[in-house]
Design a protein around this motif. Structure first.
Motif, PDB file in Angstrom:
ATOM      1  N   GLY A 267      73.165  53.412 124.489  1.00  0.00           N
ATOM      2  CA  GLY A 267      74.524  53.203 124.022  1.00  0.00           C
ATOM      3  C   GLY A 267      74.769  51.714 123.996  1.00  0.00           C
ATOM      4  N   SER A 268      75.957  51.315 123.581  1.00  0.00           N
ATOM      5  CA  SER A 268      76.239  49.879 123.442  1.00  0.00           C
ATOM      6  C   SER A 268      75.998  49.103 124.731  1.00  0.00           C
ATOM      7  N   GLY A 269      76.205  49.743 125.870  1.00  0.00           N
ATOM      8  CA  GLY A 269      76.072  49.045 127.141  1.00  0.00           C
ATOM      9  C   GLY A 269      74.660  48.889 127.648  1.00  0.00           C
ATOM     10  N   SER A 270      73.669  49.492 126.963  1.00  0.00           N
ATOM     11  CA  SER A 270      72.300  49.431 127.484  1.00  0.00           C
ATOM     12  C   SER A 270      71.262  49.158 126.406  1.00  0.00           C
ATOM     13  N   VAL A 271      71.677  48.585 125.282  1.00  0.00           N
ATOM     14  CA  VAL A 271      70.782  48.474 124.134  1.00  0.00           C
ATOM     15  C   VAL A 271      69.456  47.809 124.489  1.00  0.00           C
ATOM     16  N   GLU A 272      69.489  46.615 125.066  1.00  0.00           N
ATOM     17  CA  GLU A 272      68.236  45.915 125.306  1.00  0.00           C
ATOM     18  C   GLU A 272      67.362  46.618 126.329  1.00  0.00           C
ATOM     19  N   ARG A 273      67.982  47.263 127.284  1.00  0.00           N
ATOM     20  CA  ARG A 273      67.208  47.996 128.279  1.00  0.00           C
ATOM     21  C   ARG A 273      66.561  49.229 127.633  1.00  0.00           C
ATOM     22  N   THR A 274      67.319  49.939 126.826  1.00  0.00           N
ATOM     23  CA  THR A 274      66.814  51.157 126.213  1.00  0.00           C
ATOM     24  C   THR A 274      65.652  50.878 125.277  1.00  0.00           C
ATOM     25  N   VAL A 275      65.768  49.847 124.436  1.00  0.00           N
ATOM     26  CA  VAL A 275      64.692  49.596 123.469  1.00  0.00           C
ATOM     27  C   VAL A 275      63.428  49.073 124.135  1.00  0.00           C
ATOM     28  N   SER A 276      63.495  48.675 125.399  1.00  0.00           N
ATOM     29  CA  SER A 276      62.287  48.258 126.110  1.00  0.00           C
ATOM     30  C   SER A 276      61.423  49.451 126.500  1.00  0.00           C
ATOM     31  N   ASP A 277      61.976  50.654 126.429  1.00  0.00           N
ATOM     32  CA  ASP A 277      61.240  51.889 126.704  1.00  0.00           C
ATOM     33  C   ASP A 277      60.336  52.184 125.503  1.00  0.00           C
ATOM     34  N   LEU A 278      59.034  52.243 125.732  1.00  0.00           N
ATOM     35  CA  LEU A 278      58.081  52.416 124.642  1.00  0.00           C
ATOM     36  C   LEU A 278      58.219  53.752 123.932  1.00  0.00           C
ATOM     37  N   SER A 279      58.865  54.731 124.551  1.00  0.00           N
ATOM     38  CA  SER A 279      59.003  56.038 123.909  1.00  0.00           C
ATOM     39  C   SER A 279      60.149  56.069 122.904  1.00  0.00           C
ATOM     40  N   ILE A 280      61.045  55.093 122.971  1.00  0.00           N
ATOM     41  CA  ILE A 280      62.243  55.074 122.131  1.00  0.00           C
ATOM     42  C   ILE A 280      61.908  54.555 120.735  1.00  0.00           C
ATOM     43  N   THR A 281      62.399  55.257 119.709  1.00  0.00           N
ATOM     44  CA  THR A 281      62.238  54.781 118.331  1.00  0.00           C
ATOM     45  C   THR A 281      63.547  54.272 117.743  1.00  0.00           C
ATOM     46  N   GLU A 282      64.684  54.615 118.343  1.00  0.00           N
ATOM     47  CA  GLU A 282      65.984  54.171 117.853  1.00  0.00           C
ATOM     48  C   GLU A 282      66.978  54.200 119.003  1.00  0.00           C
ATOM     49  N   VAL A 283      68.049  53.420 118.869  1.00  0.00           N
ATOM     50  CA  VAL A 283      69.071  53.352 119.912  1.00  0.00           C
ATOM     51  C   VAL A 283      70.427  53.635 119.281  1.00  0.00           C
ATOM     52  N   THR A 284      71.307  54.256 120.044  1.00  0.00           N
ATOM     53  CA  THR A 284      72.660  54.541 119.562  1.00  0.00           C
ATOM     54  C   THR A 284      73.629  53.462 120.036  1.00  0.00           C
TER      55      THR A 284
END
Length: 418
Positions: A267-284
């Motif tokens: 989500g908006s509050g965790s974008v950079e942390r979330t995209v650092s996860d190699l399993s993630i292909t997109e962020v909300t």
């Protein structure tokens, strides 16, 4: 799955100098001077800065726009026209049907499971809608409901996304930190449902989603509460270690069962942390575009407030006090002071703690009150982004001192999605 780490988040560019609150007040008042209050406005200069910063933080991964944070087709269309944004995360199936049916987007994921039988019947009977909409599932009973509405042998294939619960549950699950969402917490839970989806005709598993609410949706530097910020940051660090390892394992296991098109998170509050996860292909993300008051307390980013509403001064009860008409637009969630709107312009006004923000009137305290006359405007920020649009039929879009457009919210379009 990639075997190299993602590129680091680019450094924040030097943004244009933010205007003072006095300048912002002047701009909003000038641009909307010909319109009666109450009214709502979006500062598009701030919107531009926030959109660019979200793309920077996403570090090359596409951003799926959370429509519940905007609730305006014009704003959705504007941001989807920018590089770095692709697809919509909708609040309900009926909203998704509307957005795809009006050709706003051909890639809409419904963010929550649905029991909308009429909507499911429409989805199951239309090739174009079914190709553009993905429903959310976390229980076999939700598949049963689809089959009961539209048997598999007589419908188009339904696209399915599974939601992995990303709450943190230390002490053997005796403690839970995070939103109570999906019942699918373990890798095995997700795999079992993935197998169930794949084994049933009429469904196609295309995605996995997980929302780390205890990271994305919790201020880690709440103003004036340093001790709480330290506790939150400690919790988030430990929670992130656990959930990222679990999500990577879960996605890897599901990819052996189905050819996933996307893995969504954050989500908006965790974008950079979330995209650092190699399993993630997109962020909300969505709320970060408008920056409501609940986004004032994050260490990772500092968006510019972009959405405001104005109400008029109607009383002057005494020195240092004015009363405005209405203004009691309370945000959803656990009741508390942080769910109240905050008076923003002119700077220095505060709510009366004994009255808060009221349905009929809202007293405001502070020395700026003495400079306000009957009929003057006080500009507020809502606690949440999308819920402001439930109060207004339209938004006034402002650039500099100019009114550049007047656009409909969902409410102004005659649509309410519950």
């Amino acid at each position: 799955m990639p075997d190299v780490p993602p590129p680091p988040t680019p450094p924040a560019p030097t943004p244009p100098v933010a205007s003072s609150r006095a300048d912002l007040r002047h701009r909003l008042n000038t641009a909307t001077a010909g319109f009666e209050t109450p009214l709502a406005a979006v500062d598009m200069d701030a919107w531009d800065v926030n959109a660019a910063d979200l793309v920077r933080r996403a570090a090359g991964k596409p951003i799926r726009v959370a429509s519940k944070s905007l609730r305006s087709r014009t704003l959705l269309r504007e941001v989807l026209g920018r590089d770095g944004f692709h697809g919509v995360l909708a609040l309900t199936l009926s909203e998704a049907l509307w957005l795809v049916g009006t050709e706003l987007s051909s890639d809409v994921v419904v963010g929550y499971p649905t029991a909308d039988r009429r909507g499911l019947a429409r989805l199951a009977g239309d090739d174009e809608l079914a190709a553009g909409i993905t429903i959310m599932v976390d229980d076999v009973a939700q598949l049963d409901l689809v089959d009961a509405v539209a048997p598999a042998d007589g419908r188009v294939e339904i696209r399915v996304c599974l939601e992995l619960d990303l709450s943190w549950q230390p002490m053997g699950g005796r403690v839970r930190v995070g939103a109570k969402r999906s019942p699918l917490h373990s890798v095995d839970d997700l795999v079992r449902l993935a197998q169930a989806v794949q084994s049933r005709p009429g469904f196609r598993l295309v995605g996995v989603m997980g929302y780390e609410s205890q990271i994305a949706g919790v201020q880690d530097a709440p103003p004036g509460r340093g001790w709480r910020g330290r506790m939150v940051r400690s919790m988030q660090k430990r929670s992130w270690t656990e959930l990222s390892e679990r999500r990577i394992a879960a996605v890897e296991a599901v990819r052996k069962i189905a050819d996933l098109e996307f893995v969504n998170g954050g989500g908006s509050g965790s974008v950079e942390r979330t995209v650092s996860d190699l399993s993630i292909t997109e962020v909300t993300a969505g709320s970060g575009l408008l920056a409501p008051r609940l986004f004032d307390g994050y260490t990772s980013f500092s968006p510019r407030p972009a959405a405001f509403f104005a109400v008029p001064v109607v009383r002057r009860p005494g020195p240092g006090i004015v009363t405005v008409a209405g203004g009691g637009y309370i945000a959803s969630g656990a009741a508390g002071h942080d769910r109240l709107p905050v008076p923003w312009l002119p700077e220095g006004l505060t709510l009366d703690r004994n009255e808060g923000a009221g349905e009929a009137q809202t007293p405001l305290l502070g020395s700026p009150a003495d400079d306000l006359a009957i009929g003057d405007r006080v500009w507020f920020r809502h606690a949440k982004a999308g819920e402001l649009s439930e109060r207004f039929d339209q938004y006034y879009l402002v650039r500099g001192e100019r009114l550049v457009d007047t656009i409909a919210t969902y409410r102004g379009d005659g649509k309410t999605f519950l």
